[in-house]
Design an enzyme around this catalytic site. Structure first.
Site: not given
Length: 1112
Positions: A207, A454
Site C-alpha cells: 500500500c 496502512h
C-alpha cells in the site's frame, strides 16, 4: 481487572454490524456509566447497545509461572462484538512478547462479518507510567483474519527484568483501548463508475508503494514523460522498469477495474517476500527516481526528473568578526521537515533555515583566520516546480531505545507561500522574479504505528476543490476537510455518551496523519497539469496494451455470461492414449486437458452431437456418450451411457440432472467403435450383462505403463476368456503367459489387486468403467527389477517426487533435481544428496525446508533425523524445494554445540576480528574464553579475557566466567571479547571503573543524541578532574590537539545530558559502583563513518523493513 466505557466514534447515522443475538456476553461488565439490560443485538437490528470505544485493563498474576504457549484475557464487548487479548508469554517464535487483539467468537459469526477497529495495546510500567510501552494499529477484522497485533511487542529480556518495572511481584498489567467503526461496503462499489478513476491492487504489504505510484501518475507531465521513454516492441514488462511503468500507467488511464502492480515489482527484481514487507516510502521514491533518471538519459525525456523535482539549497558558514564565508551548493529531490516541536509547515521551514551559532568550544576553523565565532545555516537557491515534503513522523526515542511515531498535530496549508516575509528562506543568489507560491496536490497518509500500518493518498487531480482518496483498489471522492484537517494528526476529543455523569472526556490520539505532501508551483501548473492522451503513447505499446485490455474484457464477458452456458468436456480414446503413462498413471484421464465445448443451455443435446461430429469427424449415429461418476473410493470412471430420453433434453437441463454438484462442467466419455478400415461404426447394443472395461499394459523392464484399449465383456464371463484378445492388443505371442490386476484406488494409498482369471467378472465385482492392468507373467531371472509388477510400479509412481535442491548459499538458483520417494526416510534423502555432491559422509549434509510464502529458506534447518519421511519435509510446499549445506563436522555433533559470533578487540591494534566459537551447550563463559584464548593473539601470555554484551553502542553486561552459555543469545546484540587491563585488576578503594561511549547530536534535532562507535571502560581515581581524564582519552584514541579541542564531555543518565567542565571531579559524578548502569561518560564528537547509510537506517521506521533495492 477494570473496564471503562467511552462514547462511540460516530453517533449520527451509524449502522454497526453485531454478532448473533444468541451469543452469551462473558467477562467483566462496565464499572462506570449506564448499560441497558437485554441481549446483544443481531445483525438485523439497527442500533448497538454498548459503546464503540472501550478501555480494558488485564492484570496477570503469577506471570512467570504461566506454562502455556497462548494465554487469553477475559472477554469484553465493544461495538456489539466480543473481543479478548491474546498473548504468547514466551513469544510467538521470537524473543519478544507477542500480543494481539482477537475476536473471541469468530467461529460462530455470520458469513461476510467484518469490523474495522482502531486499537492500542500497552504493557504498563508499574514504576513510572512514562515508560509504559504502547503500540497502536488498525485492522479490518473478518472470519479469516480474526486476530491482529504485534509479534514483537517488547523484548522478553526487558519484560522479565523486575528492575525495569513491567513485571512487579510477578504481575504484569496489560491495557487495551479499542474503537470500532462502521465498515464500508466494498463488495458492490465501482471506483471507475463513481469517480472515473481506478485503484491499485495490494500484493500483501504494497500500500505504501500504491500511494506513491498514484501520486506520480497524477502528475501528468511525469506520466507523459514515462510514456515517451523508448521501449522495445519485443520487451516484457516484468523485465523492464520502463515498460512495466508504461503498462501500469496505461492501465490506470484506460482500464475499468483495479490494476495489478506485479509486473512492476518483478521488474524491480523483487520476489514474493518483498511484497510482504513494508519499505520506507521516501527511500523507494528516491531509488525509483534515480533509476528513471538513468533510464531517461540520452532520450527525448532526458532531464525530466530534475526539471520536475530538483531544487537547490546553500549550506553556509559565515564568520561574525572577520570577512570569511564558506558555502556549498547541494541539490535535493525532496525535503525532510521536522514534525516534533513544529505546529505547521511554516514552522518546519523556519526551523530548517534556523541559524546555528558556532562559538565557545564549538568555534569554526576559518583557515588562516583560525577559530572564529560563526553562523551556520541553510538557505534555498531555488525550489522545484513539484515540491515533495517528507514529514518526519518517525524518529528514534533514546529513552525507550526504539523507533516511535510522532502523532502530534501538524498543519499544512492548501496554498504554501515560500516567498513569505520578504523571502526569508531564500539565499541572496536566488532568482526573486520566480514566484514561489504552491498549491497542494497530494497528501500521503500513514495510518497505524511504528510496527506497521496502512498507507493511502488524497489527491487533488487538477488542483480544483475536488479531492479523491486512493486507498489501494478503492477510489472515493472526498472533501477538503477530510484531506487536510483530518490528516493533521493530534488528539480528538470524543463526545460524552452520558452527559449527566461527570466522566472525564476521552481524548483519542489519531494515528492517521500525513507523512508526505506534494505541492505544485502555481506558475508551472499549466505545464505540469497537462493533457495526456493516446498520441503520447508509442504505437507498439498501444497495440500491446489494447490487446491485453481486449483479452481481459473477453474474459470478463465470458465470466459474466457463464450462467447462460454449459461447459461440456468430452474425453475420447485418443485422450487416454495421449495421457496415460505420460501425464497420469492412475484413473483414465485429466479432464482439464480434453476438448471442451461451450454450449448454450437452451441448445438441444442433439444439436451438440452435430457440433461433435464436425469437430471430431464422428457421425452422429456413431456416437455414444457415457457419463462419468465419482465413486466412494474417489476414483472417477465412466458409469453408464446416456439414455435416449436424456439425449432428447436441452443441454442445461441435462447438466442439472446429471451433475448433482451443480458445477458448470458436464463431463462425458465418447465411445466410438471403429471398423477394420478405422472408420466409425454405429455402437452395438449394450445389454444388461455387457461391461465396458479399460485396459493398461505394463512393461517392467522399461518401467512403462500405457493405455492399450477397451473391451466389452459379459459379466458372467471369466477373464481367461479374453486372454487371447488382450495378447493380440499387446502384440504378445499366443503362448505368452500374462498376469491381470485390478486398479482399485490410489488415494490415500494405492490399491491394486491380483485378478483371478478363473472367477467371473461378476464374482470379482467388476463393473462398467473398471480398469484392468496386465503384464507378462514374471519368470525367475538373474536381473532383479526394481518394480517387477503393476502394484509395485503404481506404489512407486504414487510416492515419486521430483525435488529441487538449492545450495543455502545461493537460495535463488536450482543446483540439481533428484527423483525421490515421499516415503524415503531422513537418512535415505541425505544419502542421495551426499552422493550427488560427492560427499563421503552423509551426516555432514544439513537440510532446510522452503517457505512457499516468502520464497525463501525457513530460518530453522531440519534437525538430524528431525523428519521421519521426505513427505514431512515438503509439507505445505507446492514447488518441492529443499536447501542443503555441507558442514565441516557431522550434524549430530554440531547440534550438541552452541555457536557464538564473538568480536575480539586487540588492546594494541586499532582493529577487531570476528571468531565463531563452538562449544557444548553445557559449557560456561569460562570455557568460551578459554577456547577464544587459543585462537586470538594476546598482548602477553598471562593476559586475561572478559566477555561483554554490547547493544546500540553501549555495554549492557559483563559475563561472569561461571555463567552457562546456554542462556546467552547473540542474535540481537554483539558479544565482544577483550583483555582486562592491569589497572582494572588492581583497583583500590578510591578507584572506580566507569562506562564510556561516543555520541553526537542529530543535525535536524539537537535535542536528540545518537550513539556510535565502540564503548569502553575507564578507571577514574578519587579527586581526578575531567582535564586529567581527557589526557588518557586523547592518548587512547590518538586524536590531534585541534580535533580533540572540539570534543565535549558529559555525564549521561536516563537520556539526560549534563556537560562537564575541565575542573569537574569525575569521581563524584559516578557514585554507584555498577560498571554498566544507567550513567555513562559521554564523548561528544563527529562520527566519521558513513552518514548516508546511518540516515537511511534511521528513516526506516518499521521493525520488519529492509532497504529498498531496485535491481538492474
Amino acid at each position: 481487572m477494570t473496564l471503562m466505557t467511552t462514547p462511540p466514534l460516530d453517533q449520527e447515522d451509524e449502522e454497526m454490524l453485531v454478532p448473533n443475538s444468541d451469543l452469551v456476553v462473558q467477562g467483566p461488565q462496565p464499572m462506570e456509566g449506564i448499560v441497558q439490560d437485554g441481549p446483544v443485538n443481531g445483525p438485523e437490528n439497527q442500533q448497538v447497545e454498548d459503546p464503540a470505544v472501550v478501555k480494558f485493563c488485564w492484570k496477570i498474576e503469577n506471570f512467570s509461572r504461566l506454562n502455556v504457549r497462548r494465554h487469553y484475557s477475559d472477554i469484553f464487548v465493544v461495538g456489539g462484538c466480543q473481543w479478548r487479548i491474546l498473548i504468547f508469554p514466551r513469544g510467538n517464535n521470537v524473543d519478544h512478547l507477542s500480543m494481539y487483539l482477537d475476536v473471541a467468537d469468530s467461529q460462530t459469526l455470520p458469513y461476510r462479518w467484518s469490523r474495522f477497529s482502531l486499537f492500542t495495546l500497552a504493557v504498563v510500567n508499574q514504576i513510572s507510567d512514562k515508560y509504559t510501552i504502547r503500540k497502536e494499529t488498525q485492522h479490518q477484522f473478518n472470519m479469516r483474519e480474526s486476530d491482529w497485533g504485534f509479534t514483537s511487542f517488547m523484548p522478553l529480556r526487558e519484560l522479565y527484568d523486575s528492575d525495569r518495572g513491567y513485571m512487579v511481584n510477578d504481575t504484569v498489567v496489560i491495557e487495551a483501548e479499542v474503537a470500532v467503526r462502521k465498515v464500508l461496503d466494498h463488495w458492490s462499489y465501482d471506483s471507475k463508475k463513481e469517480t472515473g478513476y481506478v485503484g491499485l491492487k495490494n500484493q500483501g504489504a504494497t500500500c505504501y508503494m500504491n500511494s506513491l505510484l498514484q501520486t506520480l501518475y497524477h502528475i501528468p507531465f511525469f506520466r507523459r514523460a514515462v510514456y515517451h521513454m523508448p521501449t522495445t516492441q519485443n520487451g516484457t514488462p516484468s523485465g523492464s522498469i520502463s515498460l512495466a511503468l508504461q503498462s501500469l500507467f496505461y492501465k490506470l488511464q484506460y482500464y475499468n477495474t483495479s490494476v495489478s502492480t506485479k509486473e512492476l515489482t518483478k521488474s524491480f527484481g523483487w520476489d514474493t517476500c518483498d511484497s510482504f514487507l513494508q519499505h520506507d516510502v521516501q527511500e523507494l521514491n528516491r531509488v525509483l527516481s534515480e533509476k528513471l533518471e538513468r533510464t531517461m538519459k540520452g532520450t527525448v525525456v532526458d532531464g525530466t526528473i530534475q526539471k520536475l523535482f530538483e531544487g537547490h539549497h546553500m549550506n553556509y558558514i559565515e564568520c561574525i568578526n572577520v570577512e570569511y564565508k564558506s558555502t556549498r551548493k547541494e541539490s535535493f529531490y525532496d525535503l525532510q521537515l521536522d514534525v516534533k516541536g513544529c505546529s505547521d509547515v511554516y514552522a518546519s521551514f523556519d526551523k530548517y533555515v534556523d541559524v546555528e551559532r558556532l562559538e565557545g568550544d564549538n568555534k569554526y576553523q576559518a583557515n588562516e583566520h583560525g577559530l572564529q565565532d560563526a553562523k551556520k545555516g541553510v538557505l534555498f537557491i531555488d525550489f522545484p516546480p513539484v515540491l515533495q515534503l517528507q514529514l518526519k513522523r518517525f524518529e528514534y526515542d533514546f529513552m525507550r531505545d526504539t523507533m516511535v511515531k510522532i502523532n502530534d498535530r501538524y498543519e499544512f496549508p492548501l496554498q504554501l507561500d515560500l516567498d513569505r516575509e520578504d523571502g526569508k528562506y531564500l539565499s541572496p543568489e536566488a532568482d526573486r522574479s520566480v514566484r514561489n507560491l504552491y498549491s497542494l496536490h497530494s497528501v500521503l497518509v500513514h495510518s497505524g504505528g511504528v510496527q506497521g500500518g496502512h498507507y493511502y493518498a488524497f489527491i487533488r487531480l487538477t488542483l480544483s476543490d475536488q479531492w479523491y482518496k486512493f486507498d489501494d483498489e478503492r477510489v472515493t471522492k472526498e472533501d477538503t476537510k477530510k484531506a487536510l484537517e483530518e490528516q493533521y494528526g493530534g488528539e480528538e476529543e470524543l463526545p460524552q455518551t452520558y452527559p449527566g455523569y461527570n466522566n472525564p472526556p476521552l481524548k483519542f490520539t489519531k494515528n492517521s496523519n500525513a507523512y508526505m505532501l506534494v505541492y505544485i508551483r502555481e506558475s508551472d501548473k499549466d505545464e505540469i497539469i497537462c493533457p495526456v492522451d493516446e498520441k503520447d503513447i508509442d504505437e507498439h505499446l498501444r497495440i500491446r496494451l489494447k490487446k491485453e485490455q481486449e483479452e481481459k474484457e473477453d474474459k470478463r464477458r465470458y465470466k459474466a455470461e457463464a450462467h447462460l452456458f454449459t461447459i461440456i468436456k468430452v474425453a475420447r480414446d485418443e485422450d487416454l492414449f495421449e495421457q496415460i503413462g505420460r501425464d497420469i498413471y492412475f484413473d483414465l484421464v485429466d479432464h482439464d486437458k480434453v476438448h471442451s465445448f461451450r454450449v448454450q443451455k437452451q441448445v438441444p443435446f442433439t444439436m451438440f452431437k452435430e457440433e461433435v461430429a464436425k469437430e471430431f469427424g464422428v457421425p452422429v449415429q456413431c456416437q455414444r456418450f457415457w457419463i462419468w461418476a465419482r465413486r466412494q473410493n474417489n476414483t472417477y470412471r465412466p458409469n453408464r451411457p446416456l439414455t435416449p430420453h436424456e439425449e432428447a433434453q436441452l443441454v442445461g437441463k441435462l447438466r442439472e440432472e446429471l451433475n448433482k454438484a451443480n458445477t458448470a462442467d458436464l463431463k462425458l466419455f465418447l465411445e466410438v467403435k471403429l471398423g477394420l478400415d478405422r472408420c466409425p461404426l454405429p455402437p452395438p447394443e449394450k445389454s444388461q450383462a455387457d461391461i465396458l472395461l479399460f485396459f493398461k499394459l505394463y512393461n517392467p523392464e522399461r518401467r512403462e505403463l500405457r493405455y492399450i484399449g477397451r473391451l466389452f465383456v459379459k459379466n458372467y464371463h471369466k477373464p481367461v476368456e479374453i486372454i487371447s484378445s488382450l495378447k493380440e492388443m499387446a502384440g504378445f505371442d499366443p503362448d505368452e503367459e500374462i498376469e491381470l490386476y485390478e486398479e482399485i484406488k490410489y488415494v490415500p494409498t494405492v490399491m491394486c489387486e491380483h485378478l483371478d482369471k478363473r472367477v467371473t467378472f461378476q464374482m470379482s465385482q467388476i463393473e462398467d468403467g473398471d480398469i484392468i492392468c496386465y503384464q507378462k507373467a514374471q519368470i525367475d531371472s538373474e536381473e532383479e527389477l526394481p518394480y517387477p509388477d503393476v502394484p509395485s510400479f503404481l506404489e512407486y509412481e504414487h510416492n515419486r517426487q521430483r525435488v529441487h535442491f538449492r545450495s543455502l548459499e545461493k537460495p535463488k538458483e536450482d543446483d540439481f533435481v533428484l527423483e525421490l520417494s515421499k516415503q524415503h526416510n531422513y537418512d535415505e534423502v541425505v544419502e542421495r544428496v551426499a552422493r550427488q555432491v560427492g560427499l563421503d559422509d552423509p551426516s555432514k549434509v544439513r537440510l532446510t525446508t522452503h517457505n512457499c510464502y516468502s520464497q525463501q529458506p525457513k530460518p530453522q534447518p531440519v534437525r538430524y533425523r528431525g523428519a521421519e519421511r521426505l513427505s514431512e519435509m515438503l509439507i505445505h510446499c507446492r514447488c518441492k524445494i529443499l536447501y542443503y549445506e555441507v558442514l565441516d563436522i557431522p550434524l549430530p555433533e554440531l547440534e550438541g554445540l552452541k555457536i557464538f559470533k564473538v568480536a575480539y578487540h586487540h588492546p594494541m591494534k586499532d582493529e577487531f576480528l570476528i571468531y565463531f566459537i563452538r562449544l557444548p551447550k553445557q559449557s560456561t563463559v569460562g570455557d568460551l574464553i578459554g577456547e577464544l584464548k587459543r585462537k586470538v593473539e594476546l598482548s602477553h601470555p598471562d593476559a586475561e579475557l572478559r566477555l561483554l554484551e554490547v547493544f546500540r553502542h553501549k555495554i549492557c553486561k559483563v559475563y561472569k566466567p561461571t555463567e552457562k552459555i546456554e542462556s546467552i543469545n547473540d542474535e540481537y546484540w554483539t558479544l565482544r571479547a577483550e583483555e582486562i587491563p592491569e589497572e582494572e585488576k588492581n583497583l583500590g578503594p578510591h578507584d572506580r571503573v566507569i562506562h564510556v561511549h561516543h555520541f553526537m547530536r542529530e543535525s535536524q534535532n539537537k535535542m536528540q543524541v545518537q550513539s556510535f562507535g565502540d564503548p569502553f571502560f575507564m578507571v577514574i581515581h578519587e579527586g581526578e578532574t575531567l582535564a586529567e581524564a581527557k589526557v588518557h582519552i586523547q592518548k587512547k584514541f590518538q586524536v590531534p590537539d585541534e580535533a580533540f579541542s572540539k570534543w565535549r564531555f558529559a555525564v549521561m543518565s536516563l537520556g539526560q545530558v549534563e556537560y562537564l567542565d575541565d575542573s569537574d571531579a569525575l569521581f563524584s559524578c559516578f557514585q554507584r559502583r555498577e560498571v554498566y548502569g544507567d550513567t555513562y561518560l559521554g564523548l561528544e564528537h563527529s562520527n566519521n563513518s558513513s552518514k548516508r547509510s546511518s540516515m537511511v537506517n534511521q528513516n526506516r521506521h518499521h521493525a520488519h523493513e529492509r532497504a529498498v533495492r531496485i535491481y538492474d
